[in-house]
Design a protein around this motif. Structure first.
Motif, PDB file in Angstrom:
ATOM      1  N   MET A   1     -27.744  -1.428  19.169  1.00 42.17           N
ATOM      2  CA  MET A   1     -26.741  -2.568  19.218  1.00 42.17           C
ATOM      3  C   MET A   1     -25.422  -1.790  19.221  1.00 42.17           C
ATOM      4  O   MET A   1     -25.236  -0.627  18.338  1.00 42.17           O
ATOM      5  CB  MET A   1     -27.226  -3.858  18.022  1.00 42.17           C
ATOM      6  N   GLU A   2     -24.355  -2.482  20.308  1.00 42.07           N
ATOM      7  CA  GLU A   2     -23.119  -1.935  20.196  1.00 42.07           C
ATOM      8  C   GLU A   2     -22.640  -2.385  18.937  1.00 42.07           C
ATOM      9  O   GLU A   2     -22.431  -3.163  17.741  1.00 42.07           O
ATOM     10  CB  GLU A   2     -21.893  -2.304  20.678  1.00 42.07           C
ATOM     11  N   ARG A   3     -21.810  -0.835  18.056  1.00 42.67           N
ATOM     12  CA  ARG A   3     -21.230  -1.694  16.753  1.00 42.67           C
ATOM     13  C   ARG A   3     -19.264  -1.056  17.548  1.00 42.67           C
ATOM     14  O   ARG A   3     -18.898  -1.166  17.831  1.00 42.67           O
ATOM     15  CB  ARG A   3     -21.358   0.031  15.654  1.00 42.67           C
ATOM     16  N   ALA A   4     -19.093  -2.986  16.714  1.00 44.16           N
ATOM     17  CA  ALA A   4     -17.592  -3.212  17.073  1.00 44.16           C
ATOM     18  C   ALA A   4     -16.860  -2.299  15.620  1.00 44.16           C
ATOM     19  O   ALA A   4     -17.307  -2.695  14.862  1.00 44.16           O
ATOM     20  CB  ALA A   4     -17.276  -4.455  16.730  1.00 44.16           C
ATOM     21  N   LYS A   5     -15.758  -2.364  15.582  1.00 41.72           N
ATOM     22  CA  LYS A   5     -14.833  -1.333  14.906  1.00 41.72           C
ATOM     23  C   LYS A   5     -14.546  -2.724  13.825  1.00 41.72           C
ATOM     24  O   LYS A   5     -13.456  -3.817  14.654  1.00 41.72           O
ATOM     25  CB  LYS A   5     -13.902  -0.615  15.734  1.00 41.72           C
ATOM     26  N   TYR A   6     -13.988  -2.553  12.542  1.00 41.12           N
ATOM     27  CA  TYR A   6     -13.365  -3.239  11.760  1.00 41.12           C
ATOM     28  C   TYR A   6     -12.538  -2.594  11.092  1.00 41.12           C
ATOM     29  O   TYR A   6     -12.723  -1.390  10.806  1.00 41.12           O
ATOM     30  CB  TYR A   6     -14.254  -4.052  10.624  1.00 41.12           C
ATOM     31  N   TRP A   7     -11.281  -3.525  10.091  1.00 42.73           N
ATOM     32  CA  TRP A   7     -10.759  -2.393   9.107  1.00 42.73           C
ATOM     33  C   TRP A   7     -10.580  -3.667   8.128  1.00 42.73           C
ATOM     34  O   TRP A   7     -11.047  -5.131   7.998  1.00 42.73           O
ATOM     35  CB  TRP A   7      -9.436  -2.208   9.687  1.00 42.73           C
ATOM     36  N   TYR A   8     -11.012  -2.763   6.963  1.00 39.92           N
ATOM     37  CA  TYR A   8     -10.814  -3.319   5.517  1.00 39.92           C
ATOM     38  C   TYR A   8     -10.285  -3.468   4.251  1.00 39.92           C
ATOM     39  O   TYR A   8      -9.886  -1.708   4.274  1.00 39.92           O
ATOM     40  CB  TYR A   8     -12.458  -3.042   5.009  1.00 39.92           C
ATOM     41  N   SER A   9      -9.528  -4.298   3.077  1.00 45.40           N
ATOM     42  CA  SER A   9      -9.012  -3.555   1.867  1.00 45.40           C
ATOM     43  C   SER A   9      -9.707  -4.253   1.020  1.00 45.40           C
ATOM     44  O   SER A   9     -10.784  -5.035   1.320  1.00 45.40           O
ATOM     45  CB  SER A   9      -7.941  -4.380   2.573  1.00 45.40           C
ATOM     46  N   ILE A  10     -10.000  -3.300  -0.572  1.00 45.42           N
ATOM     47  CA  ILE A  10     -10.172  -3.785  -1.076  1.00 45.42           C
ATOM     48  C   ILE A  10      -8.791  -4.574  -2.131  1.00 45.42           C
ATOM     49  O   ILE A  10      -7.692  -3.529  -1.784  1.00 45.42           O
ATOM     50  CB  ILE A  10     -10.904  -3.032  -2.315  1.00 45.42           C
ATOM     51  N   ILE A  11      -9.211  -5.789  -2.609  1.00 49.20           N
ATOM     52  CA  ILE A  11      -8.076  -6.375  -3.301  1.00 49.20           C
ATOM     53  C   ILE A  11      -8.044  -6.020  -4.527  1.00 49.20           C
ATOM     54  O   ILE A  11      -9.216  -6.683  -5.173  1.00 49.20           O
ATOM     55  CB  ILE A  11      -7.976  -8.285  -3.448  1.00 49.20           C
ATOM     56  N   SER A  12      -7.020  -5.666  -5.760  1.00 50.21           N
ATOM     57  CA  SER A  12      -7.161  -6.202  -6.868  1.00 50.21           C
ATOM     58  C   SER A  12      -6.352  -6.328  -7.095  1.00 50.21           C
ATOM     59  O   SER A  12      -4.982  -7.077  -6.516  1.00 50.21           O
ATOM     60  CB  SER A  12      -6.371  -4.244  -7.094  1.00 50.21           C
ATOM     61  N   TYR A  13      -6.138  -6.632  -8.954  1.00 47.22           N
ATOM     62  CA  TYR A  13      -6.143  -7.773  -9.097  1.00 47.22           C
ATOM     63  C   TYR A  13      -5.169  -6.988 -10.959  1.00 47.22           C
ATOM     64  O   TYR A  13      -5.715  -6.389 -10.951  1.00 47.22           O
ATOM     65  CB  TYR A  13      -5.691  -9.168  -9.846  1.00 47.22           C
ATOM     66  N   TRP A  14      -3.758  -7.159 -11.155  1.00 45.48           N
ATOM     67  CA  TRP A  14      -3.189  -6.369 -11.860  1.00 45.48           C
ATOM     68  C   TRP A  14      -2.270  -6.928 -12.959  1.00 45.48           C
ATOM     69  O   TRP A  14      -1.324  -7.420 -12.749  1.00 45.48           O
ATOM     70  CB  TRP A  14      -1.956  -4.771 -11.889  1.00 45.48           C
ATOM     71  N   PRO A  15      -2.592  -7.859 -14.222  1.00 47.62           N
ATOM     72  CA  PRO A  15      -2.470  -9.231 -13.939  1.00 47.62           C
ATOM     73  C   PRO A  15      -0.965  -8.189 -15.190  1.00 47.62           C
ATOM     74  O   PRO A  15      -0.252  -8.802 -15.856  1.00 47.62           O
ATOM     75  CB  PRO A  15      -2.566  -9.878 -15.355  1.00 47.62           C
ATOM     76  N   ASP A  16      -0.921  -6.692 -15.617  1.00 43.92           N
ATOM     77  CA  ASP A  16       0.001  -6.420 -16.619  1.00 43.92           C
ATOM     78  C   ASP A  16      -0.099  -5.247 -16.384  1.00 43.92           C
ATOM     79  O   ASP A  16      -0.672  -4.558 -16.722  1.00 43.92           O
ATOM     80  CB  ASP A  16      -0.989  -6.357 -18.111  1.00 43.92           C
ATOM     81  N   LYS A  17       1.279  -4.729 -16.039  1.00 44.58           N
ATOM     82  CA  LYS A  17       1.344  -3.301 -14.702  1.00 44.58           C
ATOM     83  C   LYS A  17       1.497  -2.391 -16.252  1.00 44.58           C
ATOM     84  O   LYS A  17       1.933  -0.754 -16.224  1.00 44.58           O
ATOM     85  CB  LYS A  17       2.796  -3.655 -13.899  1.00 44.58           C
ATOM     86  N   LEU A  18       2.128  -3.059 -18.031  1.00 48.15           N
ATOM     87  CA  LEU A  18       2.732  -1.778 -19.208  1.00 48.15           C
ATOM     88  C   LEU A  18       1.196  -1.328 -18.814  1.00 48.15           C
ATOM     89  O   LEU A  18       1.360  -0.512 -19.143  1.00 48.15           O
ATOM     90  CB  LEU A  18       3.057  -2.583 -19.701  1.00 48.15           C
ATOM     91  N   LYS A  19      -0.030  -1.693 -19.293  1.00 47.19           N
ATOM     92  CA  LYS A  19      -0.833  -1.745 -19.686  1.00 47.19           C
ATOM     93  C   LYS A  19      -1.748  -0.965 -18.310  1.00 47.19           C
ATOM     94  O   LYS A  19      -3.019  -0.369 -18.628  1.00 47.19           O
ATOM     95  CB  LYS A  19      -1.731  -3.041 -19.760  1.00 47.19           C
ATOM     96  N   ASN A  20      -1.128  -1.399 -17.254  1.00 48.47           N
ATOM     97  CA  ASN A  20      -2.277  -0.607 -16.059  1.00 48.47           C
ATOM     98  C   ASN A  20      -3.154  -0.897 -15.553  1.00 48.47           C
ATOM     99  O   ASN A  20      -3.599   0.233 -15.501  1.00 48.47           O
ATOM    100  CB  ASN A  20      -1.946   1.154 -15.828  1.00 48.47           C
ATOM    101  N   GLU A  21      -3.558  -1.701 -16.212  1.00 51.16           N
ATOM    102  CA  GLU A  21      -5.774  -2.129 -16.085  1.00 51.16           C
ATOM    103  C   GLU A  21      -5.768  -3.253 -14.566  1.00 51.16           C
ATOM    104  O   GLU A  21      -4.589  -4.364 -14.735  1.00 51.16           O
ATOM    105  CB  GLU A  21      -5.714  -3.353 -17.591  1.00 51.16           C
ATOM    106  N   SER A  22      -5.841  -2.812 -14.131  1.00 53.52           N
ATOM    107  CA  SER A  22      -6.523  -3.569 -12.670  1.00 53.52           C
ATOM    108  C   SER A  22      -7.890  -3.667 -12.861  1.00 53.52           C
ATOM    109  O   SER A  22      -8.769  -2.858 -13.317  1.00 53.52           O
ATOM    110  CB  SER A  22      -5.702  -2.552 -11.581  1.00 53.52           C
ATOM    111  N   LEU A  23      -8.713  -4.407 -11.608  1.00 48.55           N
ATOM    112  CA  LEU A  23     -10.480  -4.936 -11.562  1.00 48.55           C
ATOM    113  C   LEU A  23     -10.100  -5.417  -9.728  1.00 48.55           C
ATOM    114  O   LEU A  23      -9.219  -5.875  -9.013  1.00 48.55           O
ATOM    115  CB  LEU A  23     -10.417  -5.491 -12.230  1.00 48.55           C
ATOM    116  N   ASN A  24     -10.577  -4.826  -9.178  1.00 48.99           N
ATOM    117  CA  ASN A  24     -11.344  -5.730  -8.037  1.00 48.99           C
ATOM    118  C   ASN A  24     -11.851  -6.908  -7.828  1.00 48.99           C
ATOM    119  O   ASN A  24     -12.653  -6.939  -8.475  1.00 48.99           O
ATOM    120  CB  ASN A  24     -12.607  -4.326  -7.152  1.00 48.99           C
TER     121      ASN A  24
END
Length: 284
Positions: free
Chosen positions: A1-24
């Protein structure tokens, strides 16, 4: 079966930039050629967020920002774009990243090839979100709703496609009425039925399709649309679809594929406006 091309990104969340803590917290996938966009964000009740949303205020902030993120994307997919860029734009993910609400951040988009984007998308969630959390808070759309959304986004619903049409397949049995998910017409009338998300309804649905095939074998075409992603027993479904596909007047179409895109293009280019076949519907 033919494979199509897709683009993906992971979305993260940074509620406190001072602590530099994030989660996917999510994944987004895009195919410019088919205008396909799919994304998922865990909701504020997801246990994964407890490590960074440490109080009620932070939880509510995430809830509001996630709702705004979803709203922007949903309107864009519905062609009521809040991003001012078409879905076939090759840099759409980069543009979305520049527009996302505060504290959300997307990685640089990466190429992935797939012949089954539903399975690939689920695999991306397992890798980047963790399988322990991806079923926490996911609300699955029915196949019918997904098809309706696509028809609406392509300006087909209510224009060339009629939805929820009541018919009487056996004229001698006036009380036996079925509701058809979608109907359109080119040289013939086409009855479009979607596979039920709740598979406890599968036997009743199968009986209905068998009657439609029998009563309309010489007059109407039937298209059945399904989505493996929402079926908990794909082998059972596959067997039923294989059986129904034996009929000459029936075509099986898998959602979110090139075949489904061609199906939508065919309706757009070759089908009649609803007002030109409404009389046919009244006679059904």
């Amino acid at each position: 079966m033919e494979r199509a091309k897709y683009w993906y990104s992971i979305i993260s969340y940074w509620p406190d930039k001072l602590k530099n803590e994030s989660l996917n917290v999510g994944v987004i996938v895009h195919n410019p050629d088919s205008r396909y966009v799919k994304w998922f964000l865990i909701d504020e009740k997801n246990k994964k967020l407890k490590s960074i949303l440490t109080n009620h205020v932070l939880v509510e902030e995430y809830k509001v920002r996630k709702a705004l993120f979803d709203y922007k994307l949903e309107k864009s997919v519905d062609n009521k774009s809040l991003l001012d860029y078409p879905l076939d734009h090759p840099e759409l993910l980069r543009i979305i990243d520049s527009e996302v609400p505060t504290y959300f951040k997307m990685t640089k988009h990466q190429l992935i090839k797939s012949s089954n984007i539903d399975m690939t998308f689920h695999r991306l969630l397992e890798i980047y979100i963790d399988r322990l959390f991806i079923n926490n808070g996911i609300v699955t759309k029915s196949v019918k709703q997904e098809v309706r959304d696509v028809f609406e986004s392509r300006n087909l619903l209510g224009v060339k496609v009629k939805h929820d049409v009541s018919i009487t397949p056996v004229k001698e049995l006036e009380n036996l009425q079925y509701k058809i998910d979608f109907v359109y017409k080119n040289s013939n009338l086409h009855l479009v039925q979607t596979l039920p998300t709740n598979l406890s309804h599968l036997n009743e649905w199968f009986s209905k399709l068998k009657l439609l095939q029998s009563e309309y074998k010489d007059s109407y075409e039937i298209e059945i649309i399904y989505n493996e992603e929402v079926n908990s027993h794909p082998r059972d479904v596959k067997n039923i679809l294989t059986y129904l596909n034996r009929s000459d007047n029936t075509e099986i179409i898998k959602l979110n594929t090139k075949e489904f895109n061609n199906f939508c293009v065919h309706i757009s280019n070759d089908s009649l406006p609803i007002q030109e076949f409404e009389a046919d519907l009244l006679a059904m």
